[in-house]
Design a protein around this motif. Structure first.
Motif, mmCIF file in Angstrom:
data_model
loop_
_atom_site.group_PDB
_atom_site.id
_atom_site.type_symbol
_atom_site.label_atom_id
_atom_site.label_comp_id
_atom_site.label_asym_id
_atom_site.label_seq_id
_atom_site.Cartn_x
_atom_site.Cartn_y
_atom_site.Cartn_z
ATOM 1 N N ASP A 39 -10.215 15.200 -31.967
ATOM 2 C CA ASP A 39 -8.968 15.021 -32.727
ATOM 3 C C ASP A 39 -7.730 15.320 -31.903
ATOM 4 O O ASP A 39 -6.710 14.643 -32.043
ATOM 5 N N LYS A 42 -6.589 12.072 -30.057
ATOM 6 C CA LYS A 42 -6.496 10.769 -30.715
ATOM 7 C C LYS A 42 -5.103 10.143 -30.617
ATOM 8 O O LYS A 42 -4.981 8.930 -30.590
ATOM 9 N N GLU A 43 -4.062 10.926 -30.504
ATOM 10 C CA GLU A 43 -2.714 10.370 -30.330
ATOM 11 C C GLU A 43 -2.632 9.521 -29.062
ATOM 12 O O GLU A 43 -1.872 8.558 -28.982
ATOM 13 N N GLY A 44 -3.461 9.850 -28.073
ATOM 14 C CA GLY A 44 -3.494 9.100 -26.816
ATOM 15 C C GLY A 44 -4.024 7.685 -26.954
ATOM 16 O O GLY A 44 -3.860 6.864 -26.048
ATOM 17 N N LEU A 45 -4.656 7.364 -28.085
ATOM 18 C CA LEU A 45 -5.167 6.007 -28.323
ATOM 19 C C LEU A 45 -4.076 5.044 -28.804
ATOM 20 O O LEU A 45 -4.309 3.837 -28.847
ATOM 21 N N LYS A 46 -2.894 5.574 -29.139
ATOM 22 C CA LYS A 46 -1.805 4.722 -29.614
ATOM 23 C C LYS A 46 -1.526 3.614 -28.596
ATOM 24 O O LYS A 46 -1.443 3.876 -27.398
ATOM 25 N N ASP A 47 -1.436 2.396 -29.083
ATOM 26 C CA ASP A 47 -1.120 1.190 -28.298
ATOM 27 C C ASP A 47 -2.287 0.662 -27.467
ATOM 28 O O ASP A 47 -2.157 -0.385 -26.830
ATOM 29 N N ASP A 49 -4.969 -0.667 -28.561
ATOM 30 C CA ASP A 49 -5.519 -1.876 -29.184
ATOM 31 C C ASP A 49 -4.857 -3.154 -28.690
ATOM 32 O O ASP A 49 -5.344 -4.243 -28.952
ATOM 33 N N VAL A 105 -9.638 -0.116 -32.436
ATOM 34 C CA VAL A 105 -9.199 1.269 -32.337
ATOM 35 C C VAL A 105 -8.767 1.689 -33.733
ATOM 36 O O VAL A 105 -7.848 1.102 -34.301
ATOM 37 N N LYS A 106 -9.458 2.667 -34.285
ATOM 38 C CA LYS A 106 -9.128 3.161 -35.627
ATOM 39 C C LYS A 106 -9.214 4.672 -35.632
ATOM 40 O O LYS A 106 -10.283 5.228 -35.381
ATOM 41 N N ASP A 107 -8.080 5.309 -35.908
ATOM 42 C CA ASP A 107 -7.997 6.762 -35.945
ATOM 43 C C ASP A 107 -8.473 7.300 -34.596
ATOM 44 O O ASP A 107 -7.879 6.983 -33.577
ATOM 45 N N ASN A 108 -9.561 8.067 -34.563
ATOM 46 C CA ASN A 108 -10.056 8.604 -33.294
ATOM 47 C C ASN A 108 -11.326 7.890 -32.818
ATOM 48 O O ASN A 108 -12.042 8.384 -31.965
#
Length: 164
Positions: A39, A42-47, A49, A105-108
């Motif tokens: 958790d 997970k902010e690092g997954l932004k963009d 996708d 990419v969804k949530d974490n």
């Protein structure tokens, strides 16, 4: 110098045993897997996708020892090779890298395709694949490697890098 790495998540795949799994992503091009990020990351997954492909950098957690000379899966001559001229998992730092297709990419949770990684493998990092960043060379050599795409696609691992 001491270096500390932190797992940022876990790679979940259908490959439960080291033996009899694909030896390269080309042999697992249709395989789907999920990566569950902790958790806190997970902010690092932004963009992410917006990218079609990514590099996964991971730790070969089931490899018990390193070797400096190996007989690679795709060397039909059974000649011992220096480990740095191979993609064998027994390198001194047990770090792997794979380029995979991003499905969602969804949530974490990151769903990817084309993965040849053992289930439960710790993920160390994710980097986007950007074709314009990676130099394309016209004079590429493959050293001792002579296997065809068909050979790579059909070859499965055996127990040569599994220590019991």
């Amino acid at each position: 110098m001491k270096i500390t790495l932190t797992s940022i998540g876990t790679i979940n795949t259908p490959f439960k045993e080291l033996e009899n799994m694909p030896i390269q992503p080309y042999g697992a091009k249709d395989t789907i897997a999920q990566i569950i990020l902790e958790d806190e990351f997970k902010e690092g997954l932004k963009d992410l996708d917006g990218f079609s492909h990514i590099y996964l950098i991971y730790y070969f957690h089931k490899i018990k020892e390193h070797k400096l000379s190996v007989i690679p899966f795709n060397d039909e001559t059974n000649t011992p090779r220096g480990v740095f001229s191979t993609r064998a998992p027994v390198h001194p730092n047990k770090i792997g890298i794979s380029k995979v297709r991003v499905k969602s990419v969804k949530d974490n949770i990151l769903t990817v395709q084309g993965i040849d990684i053992l289930d439960g493998t710790p993920l160390l990092d994710i980097k986007p694949y950007i074709e314009n960043f990676d130099l394309a060379y016209g004079d590429v050599k493959f050293g001792w490697m002579k296997a065809s795409i068909e050979d790579i696609e059909s070859k499965k691992s055996d127990n040569r890098f599994v220590k019991v």
